[in-house]
Every structure is written in structure tokens, then in C-alpha cells.
Design an enzyme around this catalytic site. Structure first.
Site, short mmCIF file in Angstrom:
data_model
loop_
_atom_site.label_atom_id
_atom_site.label_comp_id
_atom_site.label_asym_id
_atom_site.label_seq_id
_atom_site.Cartn_x
_atom_site.Cartn_y
_atom_site.Cartn_z
N HIS A 250 0.83 -1.20 0.00
CA HIS A 250 0.00 0.00 0.00
C HIS A 250 0.86 1.26 0.00
O HIS A 250 0.53 2.24 -0.66
CB HIS A 250 -0.91 0.02 1.23
CG HIS A 250 -2.02 -0.97 1.14
ND1 HIS A 250 -2.71 -1.19 -0.03
CD2 HIS A 250 -2.56 -1.80 2.05
CE1 HIS A 250 -3.62 -2.12 0.17
NE2 HIS A 250 -3.55 -2.50 1.43
N GLU B 91 17.25 -13.39 -32.50
CA GLU B 91 18.40 -12.81 -31.80
C GLU B 91 19.70 -13.49 -32.19
O GLU B 91 20.74 -13.28 -31.56
CB GLU B 91 18.18 -12.87 -30.28
CG GLU B 91 17.83 -14.21 -29.73
CD GLU B 91 17.56 -14.19 -28.23
OE1 GLU B 91 17.95 -13.24 -27.53
OE2 GLU B 91 16.94 -15.16 -27.75
N ASP C 262 21.23 -9.74 -27.94
CA ASP C 262 22.03 -10.88 -28.40
C ASP C 262 22.35 -10.77 -29.88
O ASP C 262 23.45 -11.15 -30.30
CB ASP C 262 21.28 -12.19 -28.12
CG ASP C 262 21.54 -12.66 -26.69
OD1 ASP C 262 22.71 -12.59 -26.27
OD2 ASP C 262 20.59 -13.06 -26.01
N CYS D 152 12.35 -6.36 -28.60
CA CYS D 152 12.37 -6.34 -27.14
C CYS D 152 13.77 -6.13 -26.57
O CYS D 152 13.96 -6.18 -25.36
CB CYS D 152 11.73 -7.60 -26.57
SG CYS D 152 12.55 -9.10 -27.08
#
Ligand code: PEP
Ligand code: MG
Length: 568
Positions: free
Chosen positions: A186, A428, A452, A499
Site C-alpha cells: 500500500h 536474436e 544478443d 524487445c
């Protein structure tokens, strides 16, 4: 300098106000007039609810409906018939209201804390909060009034409960430091809603800081400077001004779609490592998760997470996203990603060895338990599966065959999953990029992993300073592989995202727009920056930049040219 969990961005420079837990001591006594004692308890509950209703109204204005709902939840909890009747039962047996209620709350708290679900465990704070309020009322102890904190206050507490923070006057609070609390606590939620810089999880904070002494809170990197000198105050004041300027500008993009200047829509997702990171992703306005690096679930643990534990994590992520996309990448281990609990064999050249999808295909049971967990979780949200480090068609076919086998198994067992779950791959490796025209026919989507891809294309390890000068996504060879991958994805009508870290690079964004990318997946703090940057480009303008870039022959020329045309 102290470090804690960066829970709410921004710089706070102010004076410490220690919020100490008051001791709520009582001497248990046997009551004889149990009816009167039950009435005393019920009257106290009514008073609690009246005060809480007022806090709900105050929070609606200061922090918003979502935060007000937390206190509303306390009213529902305290009115819980079981909680009330159990307390009354204890009082009927002669316990005083304080003892009866404290015992019942402790019992509730231990049940909540024994839950396997982290989100449920976090709700124990609500029970402690309610217990504290009711006990204060029963004992006639005055509440701490954070609402009376003067301008420039930095609150330091063990834990900030929702009802404590309900009266916060946002303008007066420079920062929050607590000893406990995660990103989903919280304290964190409220701090972010109120845009107050917050650093949580600082061991012994209450004992470390002195009431009234100066302090700096950096909610972006989790740094706290106790009793800063003038130079530090000057440096952080400048940092604060810069932060506020950029923040104001970026805030205009919150809650908006990601659209280029000529009206084309893009998906702007986040990369995460654990379900908890979703709080951060949503806070920064990510539109979903483009990459869940599941290997993080396997790090820092003593034993390999089993199917059930993984299922809980993936399900939790899917539920938290409430229908927004969630791309789960299967284990990407090896290379620079060590996972001690898997006891990987030492390899002479781990970057070229049995890593990622290769490891999964060789360790079928592990792969199957992960895929089964993902498939089961797919019944709870919008999940996609992604295979890492693909180099050839056979790896895709083998991986997909395992998914099909597991789907059949789940059907037989009558376990729900998404029959149409999409399967994509990371591009990649240079091999995958070169063969993108072939691979695009085998999968539902591509996601380009430039981290990569750059290393493998340039044959260099970015951690090795002797060769790191070669590590650049702006190398002509890397850009050609990216362009080619996107072109073949488009030719085959499959979505293509990025990404790797380059997705958030303002110099890369026009090139990606020109090549035809459809999705960006970035670290959470870059969402609004990327959205703003994308909004400044038209396809025509981006094409002109890309055309020029693709004619240049060195990385330095490309960088130099791009930095001359980039303004975002
Ligand atoms: C990449 O390689 O670009 C990527 C996103 O994967 P990771 O950084 O997890 O290797
Ligand atoms: Mg990678």
C-alpha cells in the site's frame, strides 16, 4: 548513503518526521457484564467506520478512487460477520474487547500470511491496520496525524498503513521511507498515486534517521542521503528540477495510445522478470508485457520451481494484466545467465553452447513443466509463448510439437487452456535473421532481441572492454539483419516486435518505424519516453532517415548522422 527499494519516482529533499508505532498496551481483564462489553466493541466498530468513510472521501480527492477503495475495503473487512461474531463469542466467554479483537486479528493475519500467493500475503497489512485502529479507539489512544505534517516533510516509518496515509497533504510530503513493503504494498501504491518519491525496504530506517534532520530521497534509484552536505543538496536540487520538467512533459503521454505523427498505431509493451514487475509496468503505462524473462523465476532460489509454482506465477501475471497481452518466453539460460539451481554443466564457450531453447529441448521434463504451466495459465489471460535463441526451423518444429503434445494431454485431463495460443520466436541470432523468410512461415510472431543479435553478429562480448567498441546495434550489418527480419515478417503477415534495449533508443525508433515494426517492448521507465518519441515521427520522415542511414558504411557515420536528426 543508504539503498532501498525504489518504489515511486522523483527526488525529495526535506526533513525527517519519524512515525513511530505507538504501544497499544492493555491488561487483559475478565469481564462480567459481557453484554455491555459487546456493545462497547460494536460502538467502536461504528466509530471506526464513520472515520473510515471520511478518509474514503478525502482519498478520492487526493489520490483517486483506486486508493480510496483500499479504505473502503477496510470497512467491508471490519463488517465481516465472521470477524464480528468470533470477537463477540470471545467476549461472551469473558475476554475484554481488546483481548478478544486482538486475538481474532492475529488469527486472521496468520492465515493470510500462510498463503502461497504473495499478493494475498501483502493484505496482512490491512488486518494489522484495522487492528491498530480499533485498538487505538478501544484504548482511547490518539491517532498520528500525518495530515498535520508541515511542508518539506519526509516520512520515515516501519510501515505506512493506508489509513495513516489517508490524510496526507501531498504538497507537504517530500518523500517516504519505510522499513518494509514491496512494489505492490500500500505504501508503494499510495506513494505512486500521490507522486511522492518513495524508497521502501530500508532496514532499521526508524532507528537510523533522526527526527528533524535533513534527508534526500531518490525514488528512482532507491538512494537515501542522511544529513546531506550543501554540495549534495545542490546536486539533488538540480536533479529534482530536471526530473520535474521531464516528468511534466512525459505525463502528457500517460493513458494515451502509442501513435506516430501520421496516425499509425503501435503496441508499446514492457519487459519483465517477475510477476511483481507488472506493477511497475502498469504504473509506467505499459500496454502489456512483450517479454517475460522467465529465467528470473529460477534465479535466487534453492530449488527449481515446479510446474505448480510456475503456474501460479504466470497466472498471477495474466490476472494482473486483466486481458492485456503477456508474452512468456521459455527459459533463456546459459551464456551470461547463470541459474545455480539448475546446476548447468560448465562449458568452454557457454554463449555457443547448450543454452536457451537448446537446453529446453535437451531437458524435456523441465521444458514440459514450464510449457504445461504456461498453457494452464493461458486460461486466465491473453498469453503468448515465445522461444528464445532460435537458429533454425527444426528447433521451432520440435518446440511446437511439445506444445501440441501437452495440449492433447491437457484436453484429456479436461484442463482449460487457450486452444489458439500464439507461438512466436526471438530473432536474436544472425542465423534466424538471415532465415527470417523461412522461419516466418512457421510461427505466429517475431520479436527481435537486439541485445544478443548485436553480440552474435559482431562476435563480441559487450562485457569485454577490449572488444566492446564493436558492440553497437548501429553497425550496418546489425541494421541490415533487423531490416530483413521486419521485411519478411511483413511479407508473411505476422506481427514483429523488438524487445532488446534498442527498442527504447530514440536514434533507433525512426529506423524501426521505417522498417515496419509493429510492437516495441521496453523497460518500464522508458514507456512514456518511447511513446513521446514515436509521436514525433511520420513514416515519410522516418523513411528519409532510414534511406540515408542504409547508405552509410560505418557505425560512427550512422551514429553521427542520427544524432544530428534526432530531437526526442
Ligand atoms: C535480447 O537478446 O535482445 C533480449 C531481449 O533477450 P535477453 O536480453 O533476455 O537476452
Ligand atoms: Mg537474448
Amino acid at each position: 548513503m543508504l539503498k532501498g527499494l525504489a518504489a515511486s519516482e522523483g527526488i525529495g529533499i526535506g526533513t525527517v518526521m519519524i512515525i513511530e508505532d505507538r504501544i497499544l498496551d492493555y491488561t487483559p481483564k475478565t469481564v462480567t457484564d459481557t453484554k455491555a462489553e459487546i456493545k462497547r466493541f460494536n460502538d467502536t466498530v461504528d466509530t471506526f467506520c464513520e472515520i473510515a468513510e471520511k478518509k474514503v472521501e478525502a482519498l478520492k480527492i487526493t489520490a483517486g478512487k483506486k486508493e480510496a477503495d483500499i479504505i473502503k475495503g477496510h470497512i467491508v473487512m471490519i463488517r465481516d460477520p465472521y470477524l464480528i461474531s468470533e470477537t463477540e463469542k470471545h467476549i461472551s466467554n469473558g475476554e475484554c474487547a481488546e483481548e478478544a479483537f486482538a486475538n481474532i486479528c492475529d488469527m486472521f493475519e496468520s492465515i493470510i500470511l500462510s498463503s502461497k500467493d504473495e499478493l494475498t500475503r501483502l493484505r496482512a497489512a490491512d488486518i494489522r491496520d484495522i487492528k491498530f485502529r480499533i485498538m487505538s479507539l478501544l484504548l482511547g489512544v490518539k491517532e498520528i496525524r500525518i495530515s498535520e505534517a508541515p511542508k518539506g516533510t519526509v516520512l520515515v516509518a516501519k510501515e505506512l498503513t493506508p489509513s495513516m496515509t489517508a490524510g496526507i497533504v501531498k504538497e507537504n510530503i517530500e518523500g517516504i521511507i519505510t522499513e518494509t513493503g514491496g512494489l505492490a504494498s500500500h505504501s508503494a501504491i499510495l506513494a505512486r498515486a500521490l507522486e511522492i518519491p518513495a524508497v521502501l525496504n530500508v532496514p532499521n530506517a526508524v532507528g537510523t534517521f533522526k527526527h528533524g534532520s535533513p534527508v534526500i530521497v531518490d525514488g528512482k534509484d532507491g538512494t537515501i542521503i542522511n544529513c546531506p552536505d550543501n554540495k549534495q543538496i545542490e546536486r539533488y536540487t538540480k536533479k529534482k528540477i530536471d526530473f520535474l520538467k521531464v516528468h511534466k512533459e512525459l505525463e502528457k503521454f500517460r493513458g494515451k495510445r502509442t501513435v506516430s505523427a501520421d496516425g499509425k498505431n503501435f503496441d508499446l509493451f514492457c519487459n519483465i522478470g517477475k510477476p511483481d514487475d507488472i506493477f511497475r509496468a502498469l504504473y509506467y503505462d505499459g500496454e502489456g508485457i512483450g517479454l517475460f524473462r522467465t529465467e528470473y523465476l529460477f534465479m535466487d532460489v534453492d530449488s527449481v520451481p515446479n510446474e505448480e509454482e510456475q503456474f501460479e506465477a504466470y497466472k498471477q501475471a495474466a490476472v494482473m494484466l486483466n486481458g492485456k497481452p503477456l508474452t512468456i518466453r521459455t527459459l533463456d539460460i546459459g551464456g551470461d545467465k547463470e541459474v545455480p539451481c539448475l546446476k548447468l554443466k560448465k562449458e568452454i564457450n557457454p554463449f555457443m553452447g547448450l543454452r536457451a531453447i537448446r537446453h529446453s529441448l535437451k531437458n524435456r521434463e523441465l521444458f514440459k513443466s514450464q510449457l504445461r504451466a504456461i498453457l494452464r495459465a493461458s486460461a486466465f489471460g491473453n498469453i503468448k509463448i515465445m522461444f528464445p535463441l532460435i537458429t533454425c526451423t527444426e528447433e521451432i518444429e520440435e518446440g511446437k510439437a511439445v506444445v501440441e503434445e501437452l495440449k492433447a494431454e491437457l484436453r484429456d485431463r479436461k484442463i482449460d487452456f487457450d486452444e489458439d495460443i500464439k507461438i512466436g520466436i526471438m530473432i536474436e541470432t544472425p542465423s534466424a535473421a538471415v532465415a527470417a523468410d523461412i522461419l516466418a512461415k512457421k510461427v505466429d510472431f517475431f520479436s527481435i532481441g537486439t541485445n544478443d543479435l548485436t553480440g552474435y553478429t559482431m562476435c563480441c562480448d559487450r562485457e569485454n572492454s577490449d572488444v566492446s567498441y564493436l558492440y553497437s546495434v548501429f553497425q550496418p550489418s546489425v541494421l541490415r539483419l533487423i531490416e530483413r527480419t521486419i521485411r519478411y515478417a511483413k511479407d508473411n503477415n505476422i506481427p514483429v516486435g523488438i524487445c532488446g534495449e534498442a527498442a527504447a533508443d530514440p536514434m533507433m525508433i525512426p529506423l524501426l518505424i521505417s522498417f515496419g515494426i509493429t510492437e516495441f517492448s521496453v523497460s518500464a521507465p522508458f514507456v512514456l519516453k518511447a511513446r513521446r518519441c514515436i509521436s514525433t515521427w511520420t513514416k515519410k520522415k522516418a523513411d528519409a532517415v532510414a534511406k540515408q542511414v542504409m547508405q552509410l558504411s560505418t557505425e560512427s557515420e550512422i551514429r553521427e548522422y542520427l544524432s544530428s536528426v534526432i530531437s526526442c
